[in-house]
Scaffold this active site. Structure first.
Site, short mmCIF file in Angstrom:
data_model
loop_
_atom_site.label_atom_id
_atom_site.label_comp_id
_atom_site.label_asym_id
_atom_site.label_seq_id
_atom_site.Cartn_x
_atom_site.Cartn_y
_atom_site.Cartn_z
N GLU A 186 28.60 -12.00 13.50
CA GLU A 186 28.19 -10.66 13.97
C GLU A 186 26.68 -10.49 13.90
O GLU A 186 26.05 -10.83 12.91
CB GLU A 186 28.87 -9.59 13.10
CG GLU A 186 29.41 -8.45 13.91
CD GLU A 186 30.39 -8.91 14.97
OE1 GLU A 186 30.01 -8.93 16.16
OE2 GLU A 186 31.53 -9.27 14.64
N HIS A 187 26.13 -9.95 14.99
CA HIS A 187 24.70 -9.63 15.07
C HIS A 187 23.82 -10.88 14.92
O HIS A 187 22.71 -10.79 14.37
CB HIS A 187 24.30 -8.59 14.02
CG HIS A 187 24.76 -7.20 14.36
ND1 HIS A 187 24.09 -6.39 15.25
CD2 HIS A 187 25.82 -6.49 13.95
CE1 HIS A 187 24.72 -5.23 15.36
NE2 HIS A 187 25.78 -5.27 14.58
N ASP A 191 23.86 -13.42 17.69
CA ASP A 191 23.60 -14.02 19.00
C ASP A 191 22.18 -13.73 19.46
O ASP A 191 21.48 -14.59 19.97
CB ASP A 191 24.63 -13.57 20.05
CG ASP A 191 24.74 -12.07 20.23
OD1 ASP A 191 24.30 -11.31 19.34
OD2 ASP A 191 25.28 -11.64 21.27
N GLY A 199 33.81 -1.56 20.14
CA GLY A 199 33.37 -2.85 19.64
C GLY A 199 34.11 -4.02 20.28
O GLY A 199 34.03 -5.15 19.82
N SER A 204 33.66 -4.67 23.59
CA SER A 204 32.82 -5.07 24.72
C SER A 204 33.24 -4.48 26.05
O SER A 204 33.17 -5.13 27.08
CB SER A 204 32.79 -6.60 24.80
OG SER A 204 31.73 -7.03 25.57
N ASP A 228 28.75 -11.36 24.60
CA ASP A 228 29.81 -10.62 25.30
C ASP A 228 29.98 -11.11 26.73
O ASP A 228 31.10 -11.31 27.21
CB ASP A 228 29.49 -9.12 25.30
CG ASP A 228 29.33 -8.56 23.89
OD1 ASP A 228 29.68 -9.27 22.94
OD2 ASP A 228 28.84 -7.43 23.76
N ASN A 265 28.34 4.23 20.91
CA ASN A 265 27.79 3.72 22.17
C ASN A 265 26.44 3.07 21.88
O ASN A 265 25.49 3.73 21.49
CB ASN A 265 27.63 4.88 23.17
CG ASN A 265 27.15 4.40 24.53
OD1 ASN A 265 26.30 3.53 24.62
ND2 ASN A 265 27.72 4.96 25.58
#
Length: 458
Positions: free
Chosen positions: A48-49, A51, A143, A145, A190, A233
């Protein structure tokens, strides 16, 4: 794996959702669709977080998706409608420059991100006229995508309507860049999984260059998605871009500490490559160089030898200009630790040890703790949901997606799935009337789904 998104012939009447979408399209525009395009949402199993910091991630596509019915015409307009009446129609002239309002992230602006990306890729002065009806089954701001799937679907639609051809990798890269028009500084996970996914397998997605490798998930366990029912969002809030900025600054500070020219380094992975260091060595460097107390603008400017103006223009994004405190130690520690967990997760899947599910579950639990404590991208409802999932029989559970709301993903032994679903239902959803009303689309088992495709009516 085929290079380009597949074009599949299908009997529309045999698919209830496509049949309904066709009828909605015909009543709206008075003609039948020429083709359909779909792009799936995704669940990130771990990574997570990271990429946007240049590190590999491990997602799978889910069965929920964005489906668009399209006709091509010479109207000189792109007409957009949504099967959900809650979302209003929109149209734009093909000859005008496409304007996307970052301050008002409506659904149709995400669609226009994909259109603009294809337009710029091919230098199209005059886009083909299109009439579209969009139908989505991915819960918004969950969450999973939904917004990136909409951008990907739009990019695919625009490519096909204008009779162009691109590989899945090229489409993923274009859609990742074009989503930034709405202000989200994502890293490309994503869009990559939406195009590169294959049914039955998760994927290790690597960047620079973009590459996807199959990851066989262990037998005897399934992944269950549960929505905490708090929406976030990404484009409408600054939480996400604040983390991107903190990682960018940490990159510069670590490079500076080791005498590396930081002017061209923007991602934490770049520092590791420059130093030819292991992830463990990078974690030791974070502990040595970055103090746990938040940094002020003044301290960062002093260390990097830059002016306050350079700091604002070169390091901050449009919606992070007001930031005064930066938690560099915590963010970098999460990123390097999470990058290591992704590689460990794939290694366990590849080697298939007898206790694979326990080992993977432990990595997922460590990931959630890091997201909660170091990256601070969870929320009380998500933490409560993860705790309930673990008490209800999951071997591992963690937030998935950007966080600050949205979904948890849990690894559950196959033989415990029914009792797990019932326990989570009773503990988290049923006591709250609002959650109870959302439960049917908020709690489900997910299998790895296929990637984006075009459908033609038989």
């Amino acid at each position: 794996m085929a290079t380009n998104p597949p074009k599949l012939k299908t009997k529309i009447t045999a698919n209830e959702r496509m049949k309904n979408l066709k009828e909605t399209f015909e009543s709206k525009y008075g003609e039948s669709p020429l083709f359909y395009a779909f792009a799936p949402g995704r669940v990130n199993l771990i990574g997570e977080h990271i990429d946007y910091c240049g590190y590999s991630v491990l997602p799978m596509a889910i069965e929920q998706n964005i489906l668009t019915a399209v006709s091509v015409n010479d109207s000189g307009k792109i007409q957009l409608a949504n099967a959900n009446p809650k979302y209003k129609d929109f149209s734009v002239s093909c000859s005008e420059e496409i304007a996307i309002d970052r301050d008002d992230p409506q659904w149709y602006y995400y669609f226009l991100c994909g259109v603009k990306g294809i337009q710029e890729k091919f230098g199209l002065n005059h886009l083909a006229g299109m009439s579209c009806v969009v139908d989505g089954t991915i819960p918004p701001s969950s969450g999973l995508s939904s917004s990136s799937a909409l951008v990907c679907c739009s990019g695919l639609v625009t490519m096909e309507a204008n009779q162009k051809s691109l590989s899945k990798v090229a489409l993923a890269e274009i859609c990742a860049k074009s989503e930034r028009y709405i202000g989200t500084e994502g890293g490309g996970m994503d869009q990559s999984i939406s195009f590169l996914a294959e049914a039955g397998t998760a994927k290790l997605i690597e960047f620079q260059p973009l590459h996807a490798t199959d990851v066989k998930l262990p037998d005897g366990a399934v992944f269950v998605i549960s929505n905490c029912c708090v929406e976030m969002n990404k484009a409408a809030s600054s939480h996400y871009n604040i983390r991107v900025v903190e990682c960018r600054i940490a990159t510069k500070m670590l490079a500076q500490a080791r005498g590396v020219d930081s002017s061209r380094l923007l991602k934490l992975a770049h520092v590791q490559m420059e130093l030819k260091a292991s992830l463990e060595e990078m974690l030791a460097l974070v502990a040595e160089v970055l103090h746990p107390e938040p940094y002020s603008r003044e301290e960062i400017c002093k260390v990097l030898g830059i002016t306050s103006e350079q700091f604002s223009t070169e390091l901050l994004s449009a919606n992070t200009q007001d930031m005064t405190q930066f938690k560099l130690h915590q963010r970098a520690k999460h990123v390097y630790g999470e990058a290591a967990r992704v590689l460990q997760f794939k290694s366990v899947c590849d080697s298939e040890p007898a206790d694979a599910t326990r080992l993977l579950g432990e990595l997922m639990n460590q990931s959630h703790a890091s997201c909660r404590d170091l990256y601070e991208c969870s929320c009380p409802e998500l933490d409560q949901l993860v705790d309930i999932c673990l008490k209800s029989g999951a071997v591992g559970s963690r937030l998935t997606g950007a966080g600050w709301g949205g979904c948890a993903v849990s690894m559950v032994p196959s033989k415990k799935v029914e009792s797990f679903l019932q326990a989570v239902r009773e503990e988290y959803y049923l006591p709250d009337p609002r959650r109870a009303a959302m439960e049917k689309q908020s709690l489900f088992v997910s299998k790895p789904g296929g990637g984006a495709a075009i459908f033609l009516e038989e």
